[in-house]
Write a protein that holds these residues in place. Structure first.
Motif, PDB file in Angstrom:
ATOM      1  N   ALA B 119     -19.459  20.275  54.225  1.00  0.00           N
ATOM      2  CA  ALA B 119     -20.138  19.111  53.664  1.00  0.00           C
ATOM      3  C   ALA B 119     -21.627  19.374  53.571  1.00  0.00           C
ATOM      4  CB  ALA B 119     -19.877  17.893  54.547  1.00  0.00           C
ATOM      5  N   PRO B 120     -22.310  18.638  52.689  1.00  0.00           N
ATOM      6  CA  PRO B 120     -23.765  18.767  52.617  1.00  0.00           C
ATOM      7  C   PRO B 120     -24.361  18.606  54.008  1.00  0.00           C
ATOM      8  CG  PRO B 120     -22.969  17.254  50.923  1.00  0.00           C
ATOM      9  CD  PRO B 120     -21.791  17.600  51.781  1.00  0.00           C
ATOM     10  N   ILE B 160     -20.541  14.404  43.846  1.00  0.00           N
ATOM     11  CA  ILE B 160     -20.787  12.957  43.882  1.00  0.00           C
ATOM     12  C   ILE B 160     -21.052  12.461  42.464  1.00  0.00           C
ATOM     13  CG2 ILE B 160     -22.334  11.157  44.753  1.00  0.00           C
ATOM     14  CD1 ILE B 160     -22.843  13.133  47.142  1.00  0.00           C
ATOM     15  N   GLN B 161     -20.394  11.392  42.109  1.00  0.00           N
ATOM     16  CA  GLN B 161     -20.544  10.854  40.760  1.00  0.00           C
ATOM     17  C   GLN B 161     -22.005  10.546  40.453  1.00  0.00           C
ATOM     18  OE1 GLN B 161     -18.006   7.477  39.984  1.00  0.00           O
ATOM     19  NE2 GLN B 161     -16.291   8.484  41.013  1.00  0.00           N
ATOM     20  N   LYS B 162     -22.404  10.919  39.262  1.00  0.00           N
ATOM     21  CA  LYS B 162     -23.814  10.823  38.899  1.00  0.00           C
ATOM     22  C   LYS B 162     -24.376   9.409  39.025  1.00  0.00           C
ATOM     23  CE  LYS B 162     -24.325  15.115  36.860  1.00  0.00           C
ATOM     24  NZ  LYS B 162     -23.529  15.647  37.980  1.00  0.00           N
ATOM     25  N   ASP B 198     -16.466  10.022  47.227  1.00  0.00           N
ATOM     26  CA  ASP B 198     -16.435  11.089  46.214  1.00  0.00           C
ATOM     27  C   ASP B 198     -16.310  12.456  46.880  1.00  0.00           C
ATOM     28  OD1 ASP B 198     -16.781   9.220  44.263  1.00  0.00           O
ATOM     29  OD2 ASP B 198     -18.887   9.676  43.851  1.00  0.00           O
ATOM     30  N   LEU B 199     -17.127  12.628  47.902  1.00  0.00           N
ATOM     31  CA  LEU B 199     -17.181  13.901  48.611  1.00  0.00           C
ATOM     32  C   LEU B 199     -15.836  14.204  49.259  1.00  0.00           C
ATOM     33  CD1 LEU B 199     -19.273  16.030  49.386  1.00  0.00           C
ATOM     34  CD2 LEU B 199     -19.865  14.649  51.367  1.00  0.00           C
ATOM     35  N   THR B 200     -15.276  13.228  49.944  1.00  0.00           N
ATOM     36  CA  THR B 200     -14.011  13.416  50.636  1.00  0.00           C
ATOM     37  C   THR B 200     -12.900  13.721  49.635  1.00  0.00           C
ATOM     38  OG1 THR B 200     -14.810  11.794  52.218  1.00  0.00           O
ATOM     39  CG2 THR B 200     -12.507  12.426  52.404  1.00  0.00           C
TER      40      THR B 200
END
Lengths: 126, 293
Positions: B119-120, B160-162, B198-200
């Motif tokens: 993850a980030p 991640i969605q913009k 989003d990330l997950t």
């Protein structure tokens, strides 16, 4: 980035987001740095940086960053937002993440680990 | 003269207080030699995802990790976790992306499945099943180097969605001089929640794109080589994955290109690299830490 430690010196170029710089020398108010990604080397003002906390208080924009920029950097995802998120999602396991973060190594430990294992402690750098 | 990014994460972030043409706005990691500058500009509103500061990525990574650990428990074995962190840090010092806010951290998840998540912010989780598939320190390093590659290349952030972030930040940006009001906090919390979702989804369910996985492999090859580990260890690991019975590694095969495709690509990158060698010290510490898990 400037050719000399002066704002009137030749402007060499911008350094983009996320660039890692190496300080080659320091002079009062200025530092000569190199940017590995672009190969650019030049002088930047050292007063451009402070060690103030990232979470900006109101009024920090006075130095020239626009209000939008300040809000982008200081008002994004913060401790406060994490707390709100935790409250909404009480089953999340932050305790183990805290524990995970608590494990840190000293430079000496890491150097020994690399050297003992016959690995390169300089990460391939000359 | 240069200090590796890994070594300089002892101090907090700072920010620019005067405007320069070179850096409209930024922050740095104070260190005697290496500075990390994070410049910002008004245009960043339009590409808010890429411009998430290291601090914001850190909070996202924490929430992602906490989400993963809701249903999976960390392996309760200090020596094993410590060793995986040592190997991970050894690779991080050779990775040339800017340091994360709080350094990289690694954790073994007590699960028989074979998978790893990053993850980030540098939070990397690897399952016991995948750790057990490695046959030596070099192969463990290959897995971790691939995950470090994902972090270094901002793959999580890009998932991640913009519009998640743009909306929230533009709305609040107009009123930056005030402290956040309750509705702004709610808006930001919602953006945060959406970003974590989003990330997950990307990391656990959908996986990154095929190209993204190949990029992480390519980055892993570079980092392994710099650390003094033959990148052929990655090939070895991919061969282990290829030999895995169907269904056993379903979570990994669901989110990654086939091991054979990855092997074909990685082979092109490791042409002149020698065979994997493991020193007696590497072997004994690997066995001591992971032999019994």
């Amino acid at each position: 980035m400037y050719a000399q430690p002066s704002a009137t010196a030749k402007f060499l170029g911008k350094v983009p987001y996320g660039t890692v710089l190496t300080i080659l020398e320091s002079k009062t108010g200025w530092a000569r740095v190199s940017a590995e990604s672009s190969g650019l080397t030049g002088w930047v003002r050292s007063q451009a940086f402070t060690t103030k906390d990232l979470n900006l208080k109101a009024g920090a924009a006075a130095s020239g960053a626009s209000s939008t920029e300040v809000s982008l950097a200081g008002r994004g995802f913060t401790e406060e937002i994490e707390q709100g998120y935790k409250k909404k999602n009480p089953t999340l396991d932050f305790a183990d993440i805290d524990k995970m973060e608590a494990l840190v190594f000293s430079d000496q430990d890491l150097d020994s680990f690399l050297t003992d294992g016959g690995l390169d402690p300089d990460g391939g750098r000359p | 003269m240069r200090v590796s990014p890994f070594l300089c994460w002892t101090a907090g972030l700072a920010l620019v207080t005067s405007s320069l043409p070179a850096f409209d706005f930024g922050q740095l990691v104070p260190d005697s030699k290496t500075l990390q500058l994070v410049g910002r500009s008004v245009e960043s509103v339009n590409k808010a995802n890429q411009d998430l500061t290291p601090l914001q990525q850190y909070y996202l990574g924490r929430a992602f990790g906490a989400t993963i650990l809701q249903n999976r428990k960390p392996l309760d074995n200090e020596a094993a976790n410590r060793y995986v962190n040592e190997v991970g840090q050894a690779l991080v010092q050779a990775s040339d992306q800017p340091p994360t806010y709080a350094g990289y951290h690694f954790l073994i998840i007590d699960s028989p499945e074979a998978n790893a998540f990053s993850a980030p912010g540098g939070f990397i989780l690897i399952t016991k099943g995948l750790v057990k598939m490695t046959t030596n320190e070099a192969e463990l390093a290959a897995v971790l180097a691939h995950e470090i590659g994902h972090v270094a290349l901002d793959h999580g952030v890009k998932a991640i969605q913009k519009d998640r972030l743009t909306g929230a930040w533009v709305g609040i940006g107009a009123d930056a001089a005030k402290t956040l009001g309750p509705s702004e906090v709610a808006q930001m919390t919602e953006a945060f929640e959406g970003s974590v979702t989003d990330l997950t989804k990307a990391v656990v369910d959908k996986g990154y794109s095929r190209d993204t996985e190949f990029e992480a492999d390519s980055r892993a090859v570079t980092v392994l080589r710099r650390t003094g580990i033959s990148p052929r260890a990655l090939l070895g690991m991919l061969q282990e994955l290829r030999g895995m019975p169907q269904g056993n590694g379903s979570s990994l095969s669901k989110t990654h290109p086939s091991p054979q495709d990855r092997i074909d690509r990685v082979k092109k990158l490791v042409g002149s690299d020698g065979q994997v060698t493991v020193s007696p010290t590497q072997e004994s510490r690997y066995q001591a830490a992971l032999g019994g898990i």
